[in-house]
Design a protein around this motif. Structure first.
Motif, mmCIF file in Angstrom:
data_model
loop_
_atom_site.group_PDB
_atom_site.id
_atom_site.type_symbol
_atom_site.label_atom_id
_atom_site.label_comp_id
_atom_site.label_asym_id
_atom_site.label_seq_id
_atom_site.Cartn_x
_atom_site.Cartn_y
_atom_site.Cartn_z
ATOM 1 N N GLN A 1 38.496 43.646 32.021
ATOM 2 C CA GLN A 1 39.344 43.865 33.089
ATOM 3 C C GLN A 1 40.822 43.464 32.355
ATOM 4 O OE1 GLN A 1 37.888 44.950 36.108
ATOM 5 N NE2 GLN A 1 39.123 43.288 37.124
ATOM 6 N N SER A 2 41.872 43.958 33.266
ATOM 7 C CA SER A 2 43.234 43.655 33.008
ATOM 8 C C SER A 2 43.762 42.608 33.741
ATOM 9 C CB SER A 2 44.300 44.932 32.550
ATOM 10 O OG SER A 2 45.542 44.530 32.380
ATOM 11 N N THR B 1 42.387 40.171 40.499
ATOM 12 C CA THR B 1 42.620 41.694 40.510
ATOM 13 C C THR B 1 41.971 42.255 42.001
ATOM 14 O OG1 THR B 1 40.890 42.494 39.514
ATOM 15 C CG2 THR B 1 42.813 42.048 38.121
#
Length: 192
Positions: free
Chosen positions: A30-31, A51
Protein backbone atom coordinates in the motif's frame (compact mmCIF):
# COMPACT_ATOMS: atom_id res chain seq x y z
CA UNK A 1 -21.27 -9.87 28.29
CA UNK A 2 -23.13 -11.20 25.26
CA UNK A 3 -22.42 -9.95 21.78
CA UNK A 4 -24.82 -7.24 20.65
CA UNK A 5 -27.46 -8.53 18.25
CA UNK A 6 -26.39 -6.22 15.42
CA UNK A 7 -22.89 -7.73 15.26
CA UNK A 8 -21.81 -11.07 13.83
CA UNK A 9 -18.29 -12.51 14.08
CA UNK A 10 -16.84 -14.97 11.57
CA UNK A 11 -13.63 -16.33 13.10
CA UNK A 12 -10.87 -17.52 10.73
CA UNK A 13 -12.49 -16.09 7.61
CA UNK A 14 -8.87 -16.30 6.49
CA UNK A 15 -6.61 -18.87 8.16
CA UNK A 16 -3.57 -17.68 10.13
CA UNK A 17 -1.04 -18.22 7.34
CA UNK A 18 -3.15 -16.46 4.69
CA UNK A 19 -4.00 -13.62 7.09
CA UNK A 20 -0.30 -13.00 7.77
CA UNK A 21 0.54 -13.08 4.07
CA UNK A 22 -2.23 -10.56 3.26
CA UNK A 23 -1.21 -8.36 6.20
CA UNK A 24 2.41 -8.23 5.03
CA UNK A 25 1.39 -7.48 1.45
CA UNK A 26 -0.90 -4.64 2.51
CA UNK A 27 1.69 -3.26 4.91
CA UNK A 28 4.42 -3.14 2.24
CA UNK A 29 2.47 -2.71 -1.02
CA UNK A 30 0.00 0.00 0.00
CA UNK A 31 1.13 3.56 -0.64
CA UNK A 32 0.25 5.04 2.75
CA UNK A 33 -0.42 8.80 2.55
CA UNK A 34 0.44 11.54 4.98
CA UNK A 35 -2.01 11.17 7.87
CA UNK A 36 -2.81 14.86 8.44
CA UNK A 37 -6.38 16.12 8.08
CA UNK A 38 -8.29 19.33 8.59
CA UNK A 39 -11.35 19.75 10.82
CA UNK A 40 -13.05 23.06 11.61
CA UNK A 41 -10.16 24.92 9.99
CA UNK A 42 -7.51 23.25 12.15
CA UNK A 43 -5.01 20.61 11.08
CA UNK A 44 -4.70 17.35 13.01
CA UNK A 45 -2.67 14.17 12.71
CA UNK A 46 -4.84 11.08 12.20
CA UNK A 47 -3.80 8.48 14.84
CA UNK A 48 -3.44 5.76 12.16
CA UNK A 49 -2.68 5.48 8.44
CA UNK A 50 -5.57 5.27 6.01
CA UNK A 51 -6.42 4.73 2.34
CA UNK A 52 -9.79 4.72 0.55
CA UNK A 53 -10.46 2.57 -2.51
CA UNK A 54 -13.68 2.58 -4.53
CA UNK A 55 -15.32 1.94 -7.85
CA UNK A 56 -15.02 4.72 -10.41
CA UNK A 57 -17.09 7.81 -9.54
CA UNK A 58 -17.52 6.95 -5.85
CA UNK A 59 -16.61 9.71 -3.41
CA UNK A 60 -16.73 9.60 0.38
CA UNK A 61 -16.07 11.93 3.26
CA UNK A 62 -16.31 11.86 7.04
CA UNK A 63 -16.04 14.78 9.45
CA UNK A 64 -16.23 16.96 6.31
CA UNK A 65 -12.95 15.55 5.00
CA UNK A 66 -13.19 14.23 1.46
CA UNK A 67 -11.01 11.15 1.12
CA UNK A 68 -8.83 10.70 -1.95
CA UNK A 69 -10.37 7.85 -3.93
CA UNK A 70 -7.86 5.29 -5.15
CA UNK A 71 -8.56 2.45 -7.56
CA UNK A 72 -8.91 -1.12 -6.35
CA UNK A 73 -5.66 -3.05 -6.18
CA UNK A 74 -5.73 -6.69 -7.35
CA UNK A 75 -5.33 -7.83 -3.71
CA UNK A 76 -8.20 -5.66 -2.43
CA UNK A 77 -10.36 -6.81 -5.36
CA UNK A 78 -9.68 -10.46 -4.48
CA UNK A 79 -10.60 -9.87 -0.82
CA UNK A 80 -13.76 -8.03 -1.86
CA UNK A 81 -14.80 -10.90 -4.16
CA UNK A 82 -14.34 -13.48 -1.38
CA UNK A 83 -16.35 -11.42 1.13
CA UNK A 84 -19.10 -10.65 -1.39
CA UNK A 85 -19.41 -14.32 -2.33
CA UNK A 86 -19.53 -15.36 1.33
CA UNK A 87 -22.16 -12.79 2.32
CA UNK A 88 -24.08 -12.65 -0.97
CA UNK A 89 -23.76 -8.84 -0.92
CA UNK A 90 -21.93 -6.28 -3.02
CA UNK A 91 -19.61 -3.49 -1.89
CA UNK A 92 -18.24 -0.61 -3.95
CA UNK A 93 -15.61 0.72 -1.56
CA UNK A 94 -13.20 -0.13 1.23
CA UNK A 95 -11.54 1.97 3.92
CA UNK A 96 -8.12 0.54 4.83
CA UNK A 97 -6.81 1.53 8.28
CA UNK A 98 -3.29 0.71 9.43
CA UNK A 99 -2.75 0.78 13.19
CA UNK A 100 1.06 0.79 13.45
CA UNK A 101 1.02 -0.08 17.18
CA UNK A 102 -1.21 0.24 20.23
CA UNK A 103 -0.95 4.04 20.22
CA UNK A 104 -2.80 4.17 16.89
CA UNK A 105 -6.55 4.08 17.45
CA UNK A 106 -9.96 5.31 16.34
CA UNK A 107 -12.25 7.10 18.78
CA UNK A 108 -15.95 6.60 19.41
CA UNK A 109 -17.98 7.02 16.23
CA UNK A 110 -20.71 5.56 14.05
CA UNK A 111 -20.24 4.97 10.33
CA UNK A 112 -23.38 6.95 9.57
CA UNK A 113 -22.28 9.37 6.85
CA UNK A 114 -25.09 10.30 4.43
CA UNK A 115 -23.26 8.63 1.53
CA UNK A 116 -23.75 5.23 3.19
CA UNK A 117 -27.54 5.53 3.26
CA UNK A 118 -29.94 5.00 6.14
CA UNK A 119 -28.91 1.43 6.99
CA UNK A 120 -25.31 0.71 6.01
CA UNK A 121 -24.10 -2.89 6.03
CA UNK A 122 -20.36 -3.02 6.78
CA UNK A 123 -18.00 -6.00 6.63
CA UNK A 124 -14.81 -5.45 8.61
CA UNK A 125 -11.75 -7.68 8.15
CA UNK A 126 -8.97 -7.66 10.75
CA UNK A 127 -5.39 -8.63 9.88
CA UNK A 128 -2.30 -8.53 12.12
CA UNK A 129 -2.23 -8.27 15.89
CA UNK A 130 -5.48 -8.83 17.77
CA UNK A 131 -7.11 -5.69 19.13
CA UNK A 132 -10.36 -5.07 20.99
CA UNK A 133 -13.33 -3.62 19.12
CA UNK A 134 -15.35 -1.70 21.71
CA UNK A 135 -19.00 -0.72 21.33
CA UNK A 136 -21.53 1.20 23.41
CA UNK A 137 -25.21 1.95 22.95
CA UNK A 138 -26.05 5.54 22.06
CA UNK A 139 -28.93 5.78 24.57
CA UNK A 140 -28.41 3.12 27.24
CA UNK A 141 -25.39 2.18 29.32
CA UNK A 142 -24.99 -1.12 27.47
CA UNK A 143 -21.46 -1.67 26.20
CA UNK A 144 -19.06 -4.43 25.30
CA UNK A 145 -15.86 -5.39 23.57
CA UNK A 146 -14.78 -8.13 21.16
CA UNK A 147 -11.18 -9.23 20.74
CA UNK A 148 -10.69 -9.43 16.98
CA UNK A 149 -7.99 -11.87 15.92
CA UNK A 150 -6.21 -11.83 12.58
CA UNK A 151 -8.42 -13.23 9.84
CA UNK A 152 -11.70 -12.40 11.63
CA UNK A 153 -14.56 -10.90 9.64
CA UNK A 154 -16.86 -8.70 11.74
CA UNK A 155 -20.29 -8.00 10.27
CA UNK A 156 -21.97 -4.77 11.35
CA UNK A 157 -25.65 -5.29 10.55
CA UNK A 158 -27.58 -2.30 9.13
CA UNK A 159 -29.07 -1.20 12.49
CA UNK A 160 -25.69 -1.20 14.25
CA UNK A 161 -24.67 2.30 13.09
CA UNK A 162 -28.06 3.69 14.08
CA UNK A 163 -27.97 2.43 17.69
CA UNK A 164 -24.29 2.00 18.59
CA UNK A 165 -20.94 3.77 18.66
CA UNK A 166 -17.71 1.83 18.25
CA UNK A 167 -13.97 2.36 18.67
CA UNK A 168 -10.58 0.70 18.60
CA UNK A 169 -9.11 2.12 21.82
CA UNK A 170 -5.47 2.81 22.60
CA UNK A 171 -3.73 -0.33 23.89
CA UNK A 172 -0.38 0.52 25.48
CA UNK A 173 0.56 -3.19 25.62
CA UNK A 174 0.37 -3.65 21.85
CA UNK A 175 3.60 -3.10 19.97
CA UNK A 176 2.70 -4.77 16.68
CA UNK A 177 0.54 -3.58 13.81
CA UNK A 178 -3.00 -4.26 12.67
CA UNK A 179 -4.69 -3.53 9.36
CA UNK A 180 -8.46 -3.32 9.17
CA UNK A 181 -10.50 -3.24 5.97
CA UNK A 182 -14.09 -2.00 6.20
CA UNK A 183 -16.06 -2.81 3.08
CA UNK A 184 -18.99 -0.48 2.44
CA UNK A 185 -21.55 0.41 -0.20
CA UNK A 186 -21.78 4.10 -0.96
CA UNK A 187 -25.37 4.67 -2.09
CA UNK A 188 -25.41 8.47 -2.50
CA UNK A 189 -22.73 10.14 -4.58
CA UNK A 190 -21.02 12.95 -2.68
CA UNK A 191 -20.54 15.92 -5.03
CA UNK A 192 -18.36 18.14 -2.85
Amino acid sequence: MSLCAELKVIEAFYDAETSERIYQRLLHEQSWPDNRYTHAGRQFVLPRLQTWHADSGIRYSYSNNLLETRPWTPLLSDIRAKIEASLNLSFNSVLVNCYRNGEDHVGWHADNEPELGELPFIASLTLGVERPFAYRHKKTSENGSILLRSGTLLIMQPDFQRHWLHSVPVDKNTTHGRINLTFRKVVAINNH
